[in-house]
Structure formats: C-alpha cells, structure tokens
Write an enzyme that holds these catalytic residues in place. Structure first.
Site, mmCIF file in Angstrom:
data_model
loop_
_atom_site.group_PDB
_atom_site.id
_atom_site.type_symbol
_atom_site.label_atom_id
_atom_site.label_comp_id
_atom_site.label_asym_id
_atom_site.label_seq_id
_atom_site.Cartn_x
_atom_site.Cartn_y
_atom_site.Cartn_z
ATOM 1 N N GLU A 1 3.744 6.058 -11.069
ATOM 2 C CA GLU A 1 4.700 6.610 -10.108
ATOM 3 C C GLU A 1 6.111 6.102 -10.413
ATOM 4 O O GLU A 1 7.083 6.835 -10.276
ATOM 5 C CB GLU A 1 4.306 6.227 -8.680
ATOM 6 C CG GLU A 1 3.148 7.039 -8.132
ATOM 7 C CD GLU A 1 2.649 6.466 -6.816
ATOM 8 O OE1 GLU A 1 2.931 7.076 -5.772
ATOM 9 O OE2 GLU A 1 1.999 5.392 -6.827
ATOM 10 N N SER B 1 0.851 -1.184 0.000
ATOM 11 C CA SER B 1 0.000 0.000 0.000
ATOM 12 C C SER B 1 0.887 1.235 0.000
ATOM 13 O O SER B 1 2.115 1.140 0.032
ATOM 14 C CB SER B 1 -0.896 0.007 1.236
ATOM 15 O OG SER B 1 -0.102 0.318 2.377
ATOM 16 N N LYS B 2 0.241 2.360 -0.013
ATOM 17 C CA LYS B 2 0.923 3.653 -0.048
ATOM 18 C C LYS B 2 2.032 3.755 1.006
ATOM 19 O O LYS B 2 3.054 4.406 0.788
ATOM 20 C CB LYS B 2 -0.084 4.782 0.181
ATOM 21 C CG LYS B 2 -0.760 5.210 -1.100
ATOM 22 C CD LYS B 2 0.037 6.324 -1.777
ATOM 23 C CE LYS B 2 -0.175 6.376 -3.256
ATOM 24 N NZ LYS B 2 0.946 5.982 -4.064
ATOM 25 N N ARG B 3 1.788 3.114 2.138
ATOM 26 C CA ARG B 3 2.775 3.189 3.219
ATOM 27 C C ARG B 3 4.139 2.680 2.780
ATOM 28 O O ARG B 3 5.165 3.051 3.316
ATOM 29 C CB ARG B 3 2.318 2.345 4.422
ATOM 30 C CG ARG B 3 1.290 2.989 5.308
ATOM 31 C CD ARG B 3 0.956 2.073 6.469
ATOM 32 N NE ARG B 3 0.517 0.750 5.990
ATOM 33 C CZ ARG B 3 1.191 -0.370 6.169
ATOM 34 N NH1 ARG B 3 2.324 -0.369 6.815
ATOM 35 N NH2 ARG B 3 0.714 -1.515 5.708
#
Ligand code: GLU
Length: 495
Positions: free
Chosen positions: A270, A260-262
């Site tokens: 990206e 995830s983004k974490r």
C-alpha cells in the site's frame, strides 16, 4: 551489546505467508538485514508456511516482491538458495519428524495419548482443587517407552510432548532489547511439539530450523517473547546452543492501539502504491525504535547497514507517525538528481494521470517542470496536482474560489493583470523563459505603486487557478506564451 563484526552472525526473517507483508514485519526484516550487513553476517529469508489453511503461494510471492521493493537482499532463501535449505518449512517436515523422534528415543520427549476431553476434565479438576498450576498434568510422561511405542504402532492418536526437566528451574531469557526476562519452568507445561495430525508446532519447527540453520541472533516482534522460554527448552533438549534473542516492540497507531486498517495503510504494498520511495520508507521504519544518535532523521540505507546495532533498539512501543514518514519521503524526493526525478517520478506520474506520454514537450521543458515541482512534492504523486494547470484547457481552468476572492476580486488586480499583459506581450516565443519573464514583470510593483503580492498573485491565480505555484517565471514558462496571455486576459473578467 555491541556488534561483533563476527562473520559468523546468521540471522533470519521468517514470515508466515498468511497475508501481506505488514509494516511491523517489514521493520523486523529491516533490522535483521541491517544487523547482518553491519556485522558482515548472513541474512536468511525463510518462509514459515506450515499453516496449510492460511498460507498461500500468492502471499509468498507478495512477500518476496515486498522484500525486493524494500531492497532487502537476502543471502540465503527462496530463489537465492544456500547450504542450509530448503527454506520453506513445508519442505522440511521430515526434519521436524526426525528431530522429534530422536527426542523421544532419548527420553527428552514422549508420546501423549490424552484425548481433548480428558485434558479438559483434568483442567476442570485442577481448577476445582484451586491448584496454582492448571495445565497439563503430565499424565503420559511416565508411560513405559515400549508400551507407548506399541500404542503408536497400533495407530492410537497421539501428540508428542517435550519433557521439561524437573530440575530445570527458572528459564531466564537474556534479551538484547528487554534485558533478563524470567519465566517459571513449571508454568511452561510439557508442551506439545507435534500435534496429533502429524504437524509440528511453531515453537518446535522454529527451533529445529533455527538450530539447523545456525541462527546466532533471533530478532523478531515481541509478541513472541512469551514463546521464547519454550523455545529455550527445545534448544536444550536438542543439545543446540541458544541464540541471542532480540525482541522488538510492536508498532502502534497514534492512539496507542495496535496498528490496523483503521489507522490507514498497513501493508508494504500500500505504501509502495501510494508513491513512497523505498529508501525513504526503509529509513523511516528503521528509525521506529532505533536511532544511531539522537538527531538524524535522514539516514540513508547505506548508513543503516553500516551502523545498525541492537544496543540502540528501544523496547518501548513505536508509534507510527505518517507525518514523519511524509517528511522523510519529501527529503528523499528533494535530494534526487533532476534527471532521475524526471525519469523516475515526473514522467511516470504524468503518464499514470493520463496527462502526458512524455512526447508532448522537449527535454528541457520536462527538466524545468522537475526544477519547479520537485521542491514542492512530499509524495511522488504530488507532481500531478502541481502540474494539473498545464494539462487543462484555458477555458476549463478551475479557479480556487478563495484565491479568486483574495487576489482577483480586489481593487488593483485588474491593473496588475493589464500591466502584466502589456509587459509580457513584449516577449516573443523565443524569449519566453523564466529569466526574461521575471525581468519584465519585476518593475511592475513599483510602477503600479502596489505590493509584490498584489501584483504577482493575481497573475498566478490567473494562470494556475490557485494561489500556490513555483516562481512566476517558471510557472509561466511551463504554461507557454500563448496560454499565459490568454489566461491573464480571461481573468480580467474576474478582477
Ligand atoms: N513465522 C513466525 C511469524 O511470522 C516467525 C516468528 C519468529 O521469528 O520466530 O510470526
């Protein structure tokens, strides 16, 4: 299972345009693409856009762009066309309706009029009775067909449920990655294939499409493994052959949690924007859970397309390892031809940094910059930091404190700088090249009775500001005679 070299292989990647293309989806796409290429089959891109609240045209475009950047050319699908279209699920709603109505007519599916309240009450009652099965009680399964039709015609809200045959027994999914996985058919419920709002459920639409599109192998994330027995039931009801399934593991972060983004970047874009090369990124993702042998790390796209096979896909979760990705990216950068690197990496990066529009130096200078910096880059944008000393004025050169302490503020550093000035001044503009520079500097350590590092490092820190740079000859050539001499002079005050 080995590749069949069967030209009939048809696989699909079916993203839902509810967000960007994530690394997990990208790997699924790569495996489908590679499997099609390795078997001489057909790779289909289908857009599963039936979720009207979350699907957007913009996301579809983002996904198509990401697929193109990844270099995963599809044989059928949006823009490519094909004989099995349309390739957007929203344009296939009529086909789902037709298929569901056919199943009702054949007695393989039925209308269900239970309200949400009634279903909740049934569940409560089953719970209270401690029934092992607490799902749908098949309340409407035996309603007489003409009565059901009359209620539908009268506009009574209804869903359509599949009739799981009483004698179906266990559903055994033979998965190319997971082996045999057994599901109890009764647990599957007579699940809904059409909602009361007239939209098909995922398990139904997917199977109708996969059947009509002649999909032979369904390769997708193993979050869908639990959906598979229901899909098998739909294939059987439709009278269509069940494809081979291959459920590939999730991609996890280093901490073992779902990516995830974490954990940093999660979408393909990206990574593109961070300067990864498409070939390196595809190579890295392909290796997350697949390996042609135990050794190779750099496996060019062509080899993936030739050698990919499902029997080398691991069922263990794959761990995203950014360091390995960086390493592979570096390998691809280093392997680039100097001319290509100059054109595709160096010049665009220098321009993006606002350093250089490509007209400041001659071609030979840019090629020399490539020779100097390319081996030292892991990511494209690393050239910016490498080249920074060339785009700072002499007065504004930033010195790295540690490097100054270690190499300039030392006894002998001043002698080294003075000797360097003296030696370099003997070279005219016309002789200012790596070989000549190294020739005049090489004798200095012996002459001064100092180690090489103690002589060359002060010169390097003086010209670059830090202790790391390419060879001293290249470093000074790129900087130019005048700036090199000025900086060496200027550094004497720090020595
Ligand atoms: N649209 C589904 C998804 O993105 C497709 C799953 C499948 O491949 O069947 O999860």
């Amino acid at each position: 299972m080995t590749n069949t070299n069967d030209a009939q292989v048809r696989v699909r990647f079916a993203p839902s345009p509810t967000g960007k293309l994530h690394v997990g989806g990208a790997r699924t796409a790569i495996y489908n693409w590679a499997f099609a290429r390795a078997t001489g089959g057909t790779f289909i891109l289908r857009i599963d856009d039936t979720d009207p609240t979350r699907s957007t045209e913009e996301n579809t475009q983002v996904i198509l762009r990401a697929m193109r950047w990844l270099g995963l050319d599809w044989d059928e699908g949006p823009e490519a066309g094909g004989d099995y279209g349309p390739y957007f699920q929203t344009e296939r709603l009529g086909l789902y309706r037709e298929a569901a109505e056919r199943l009702v007519a054949e007695g393989r599916a039925y209308y269900c009029f239970c309200t949400p309240e009634q279903l909740a009450a049934d569940r409560e009652a089953a719970k209270e009775r401690n029934d092992t099965f607490q799902g749908y009680q098949r309340t409407c399964r035996d309603i007489d067909a003409s009565e059901a039709q009359a209620r539908v015609d009268a506009g009574e809200p209804h869903t359509i449920r599949i009739k799981v045959p009483d004698d179906r027994g266990d559903v055994v999914v033979r998965d190319a990655v997971h082996g045999e996985v057994t599901f109890n058919a009764r647990e599957l419920d007579d699940f809904i294939i059409f909602r009361s709002d007239g939209t098909p459920t995922y398990n139904f639409a997917t199977v109708v499409d996969d059947a009509l599109m002649g999909i032979t192998h369904v390769i997708r994330g193993d979050d869908h493994l639990s959906n598979t027995p229901r899909q098998v039931i739909v294939y059987e009801a439709l009278g269509a052959p069940t494809p081979t399934f291959a459920h590939i593991s999730m991609i996890l972060g280093a901490d073992g949690k779902k990516l995830s983004k974490r954990h940093g970047a999660t979408s393909v874009e990206e990574y593109r924007d961070a300067g990864y090369l498409s070939d390196a990124f595809v190579n890295y993702l392909a290796l997350l859970g697949w390996a042609p042998d135990g050794e190779s790390t750099v496996i060019p796209r062509k080899r993936i397309a030739r050698e990919f096979s499902l029997d080398h896909v691991s069922k263990n979760p794959a761990i995203m390892d950014p360091k390995k990705l960086d390493f592979i990216n570096g390998e691809y950068l280093h392997a680039m031809d100097d001319g290509d690197f100059t054109r595709e990496i160096l010049l665009p990066e220098l321009a993006a940094a606002g350093f250089d529009d490509g007209n400041t130096h001659d071609e030979a200078w840019y090629l020399l910059a490539t020779e100097a910096f390319k081996p030292r880059c892991t990511l494209s944008r690393d050239v910016v930091n490498q080249a920074r000393y060339l785009y700072t004025s002499d007065e504004e050169l930033a010195y790295d404190e540690k490097a100054v302490k270690k190499w300039l503020a030392k006894q002998g550093a001043r002698d080294a700088l003075e000797a360097a000035s003296e030696a370099l001044t003997t070279l005219g503009e016309a002789d200012w090249n790596p070989t000549a520079i190294e020739e005049v500097l090489d004798p200095l350590p012996e002459r001064l009775g100092m180690g090489k590092g103690r002589v060359f490092q002060p010169i390097r820190v003086a010209c670059v500001g830090g202790a790391a740079s390419p060879g001293i000859g290249e470093t000074l050539t790129l900087l130019g005679r005048e700036h090199a001499l000025t900086r060496i002079d200027q550094a004497k005050s720090l020595a």
